[in-house]
Motif scaffolding. Structure first.
Motif, PDB file in Angstrom:
ATOM      1  N   GLY A 188      27.386   9.909   6.485  1.00  0.00           N
ATOM      2  CA  GLY A 188      26.528  11.082   6.434  1.00  0.00           C
ATOM      3  C   GLY A 188      25.623  11.110   5.207  1.00  0.00           C
ATOM      4  N   ARG A 189      25.214  12.320   4.843  1.00  0.00           N
ATOM      5  CA  ARG A 189      24.214  12.502   3.787  1.00  0.00           C
ATOM      6  C   ARG A 189      24.712  12.132   2.402  1.00  0.00           C
ATOM      7  N   ALA A 219      27.704  20.965  -8.611  1.00  0.00           N
ATOM      8  CA  ALA A 219      28.973  21.437  -8.033  1.00  0.00           C
ATOM      9  C   ALA A 219      29.112  21.003  -6.579  1.00  0.00           C
ATOM     10  N   ASN A 220      28.025  21.043  -5.825  1.00  0.00           N
ATOM     11  CA  ASN A 220      28.086  20.592  -4.429  1.00  0.00           C
ATOM     12  C   ASN A 220      28.418  19.119  -4.327  1.00  0.00           C
ATOM     13  N   ALA A 279      15.891   9.958   7.195  1.00  0.00           N
ATOM     14  CA  ALA A 279      16.544  11.238   7.493  1.00  0.00           C
ATOM     15  C   ALA A 279      16.542  12.203   6.320  1.00  0.00           C
ATOM     16  N   CYS A 280      16.011  11.784   5.205  1.00  0.00           N
ATOM     17  CA  CYS A 280      16.050  12.607   3.986  1.00  0.00           C
ATOM     18  C   CYS A 280      15.282  13.921   4.176  1.00  0.00           C
ATOM     19  N   PRO A 281      15.874  15.070   3.796  1.00  0.00           N
ATOM     20  CA  PRO A 281      15.156  16.359   3.913  1.00  0.00           C
ATOM     21  C   PRO A 281      13.881  16.355   3.084  1.00  0.00           C
ATOM     22  N   ARG A 282      12.865  16.976   3.617  1.00  0.00           N
ATOM     23  CA  ARG A 282      11.577  17.059   2.955  1.00  0.00           C
ATOM     24  C   ARG A 282      11.387  18.469   2.400  1.00  0.00           C
ATOM     25  N   ARG A 283      10.659  18.579   1.311  1.00  0.00           N
ATOM     26  CA  ARG A 283      10.419  19.886   0.704  1.00  0.00           C
ATOM     27  C   ARG A 283       9.058  20.425   1.116  1.00  0.00           C
ATOM     28  N   GLU A 284       8.946  21.754   1.137  1.00  0.00           N
ATOM     29  CA  GLU A 284       7.676  22.383   1.469  1.00  0.00           C
ATOM     30  C   GLU A 284       6.702  22.276   0.302  1.00  0.00           C
ATOM     31  N   THR A 285       5.427  22.215   0.637  1.00  0.00           N
ATOM     32  CA  THR A 285       4.373  22.177  -0.372  1.00  0.00           C
ATOM     33  C   THR A 285       3.474  23.406  -0.202  1.00  0.00           C
ATOM     34  N   PRO A 331      18.212  15.362  -2.171  1.00  0.00           N
ATOM     35  CA  PRO A 331      18.015  16.802  -2.259  1.00  0.00           C
ATOM     36  C   PRO A 331      19.051  17.555  -1.428  1.00  0.00           C
ATOM     37  N   ASN A 332      18.951  18.896  -1.494  1.00  0.00           N
ATOM     38  CA  ASN A 332      19.749  19.707  -0.590  1.00  0.00           C
ATOM     39  C   ASN A 332      19.031  19.799   0.755  1.00  0.00           C
TER      40      ASN A 332
END
Length: 405
Positions: free
Chosen positions: A201-202, A309-310, A275-281, A299-300
């Motif tokens: 997984g991630r 901690a996560n 599959a990496c999450p993308r951030r908003e711009t 990233p999260n």
């Protein structure tokens, strides 16, 4: 500067006496200080005379309290632009450990015995040896700041350190702290194999990268895709994320480095990038929605900086339990290694170990550069005992034969 004897009669007709030191300080202000014994007055007079001459004397009535000096120290850190996590640590040390015990004490009356008594109080109140060492270090920094402000003449913390750390003290400290050990502080090869085999997984790309680069948690959290060179199979460290998710420079100049990585890391990151999450711009796409982009490597779910901690609670600890890497203390399901620094220790040992033992066999200076240590001394002090000595029985026999043949 004069010393005179003073006598007076109490309301109950008791005759009392004391010794008074009458002097003028560096600012031209007349000062009077009273002592019960003449030898105390003589000692103060001798010291004050030199301090007044050198322009460093601070009278008790003009001295600040430790609590006030703490406030100046925290403010200095803020003005110097220290990271928020560092400021918070200063505030915690002051609020929880320093002010409750010696906050009202005058700086001018602080001496080595008082520091030792403060140490004993911290120990009696249940502070750990590591915490006591950190708090005393903060107190020394507070007193240094107060010295620069002219609030105190001396720093008893430095005086204490200069006199107490004899050779026996350093040996005792080394025995107490001990060296980091494989299987206790450093995961074994078998444990690393078990961890890698249990990853999915991630979290898989993050731990794979941590194991084979030795990057700090803050460096992993701040890693960007632009810092990953797939063609040259290398990762560059240019920034890190603190505990609040704020981006800053590495811990030191040596922290900026380029780390060669094995094919396993490159292949894992190639797959993860899809599959990496993308951030908003702030930009909008053709449909009028916020455009997204790849930025952080780990990233999260929203493409923002993941919390430390996560990573520990949802990644490192569960994967160890899954791989059955648990503490042998009767507490079932308790992970053996509770911090990512254990993987950093493993990477250092992997760099150091000989090729025939499954390592890279790198020299000390190269290991320092890979780890991002500020000095080679730090690397040697932490990992020097892991380097092969080169004087085992077979090598000694070969050297003897070559010498005498």
């Amino acid at each position: 500067m004069s010393i005179r004897k003073r006598k007076w009669t109490t309301p109950k007709d008791l005759i009392k006496e004391a010794w008074v030191v009458d002097y003028v300080d560096s600012q031209g202000t007349r000062r009077l200080k009273t002592f019960a014994k003449k030898k105390e007055a003589d000692a103060f007079s001798a010291t004050a005379k030199i301090e007044v001459r050198d322009g460093v004397h601070v009278a008790d009535s003009a001295s600040a309290t430790i609590k006030q000096a703490c406030g100046f120290w925290v403010a200095s850190g803020e003005n110097d632009g220290l990271e928020r996590s560092t400021i918070n640590q200063r505030q915690r040390h002051v609020k929880l450990h320093i002010e409750p015990f010696i906050g009202n004490a005058l700086l001018s009356r602080l001496n080595v015995p008082a520091i030792r008594e403060f140490e004993d109080k911290l120990r009696d109140e249940g502070r750990s040896p590591a915490m006591i060492k950190k708090v005393i270090g903060s107190l020394g920094s507070i007193l240094s700041d107060a010295q620069e402000r002219g609030l105190t003449v001396r720093n008893p913390v430095k005086d204490m350190r200069g006199t107490r750390r004899t050779g026996k003290d350093r040996q005792a400290e080394r025995r107490q702290n001990g060296r980091i050990k494989v299987g206790i502080d450093i995961p074994t090869r078998e444990e690393i194999k078990a961890i890698v085999g249990s990853l999915e997984g991630r979290w898989k790309p993050l731990l794979i990268t941590a194991i084979f680069t030795g990057m700090r948690s803050s460096e992993l959290r701040g890693l960007r895709w632009q810092d990953v060179d797939f063609e040259k199979r290398a990762i560059s460290v240019h920034q890190r994320a603190d505990e609040f998710g704020e981006i800053g420079r590495p811990k030191s100049c040596a922290g900026e480095r380029t780390i060669p990585v094995p094919p396993l890391v490159i292949n894992t990151l190639r797959e993860w990038k899809l599959a990496c999450p993308r951030r908003e711009t702030v930009r909008l796409d053709p449909n009028g929605n916020p455009a997204t982009e790849l930025h952080y490597v780990f990233p999260n779910g929203l493409g923002k900086i993941e919390s430390h901690a996560n990573i520990i609670n949802r990644c490192l600890i569960p994967v160890q339990i899954k791989a059955n890497i648990i503490q042998q203390d009767g507490q079932a399901g308790k992970a053996k290694y509770t911090g990512l620094h254990a993987l950093r220790h493993f990477y250092a040992s992997w760099c150091i170990n000989r090729l025939e033992d499954g390592g890279l066999g790198l020299p000390l200076k190269v290991v320092q550069e890979r780890m991002g240590h500020s000095t080679v001394t730090m690397t040697a002090d932490t990992y020097g005992h892991l380097f092969p000595r080169g004087d085992d029985a077979d090598e000694l026999a070969a050297a003897e034969h070559a010498l005498l043949s």
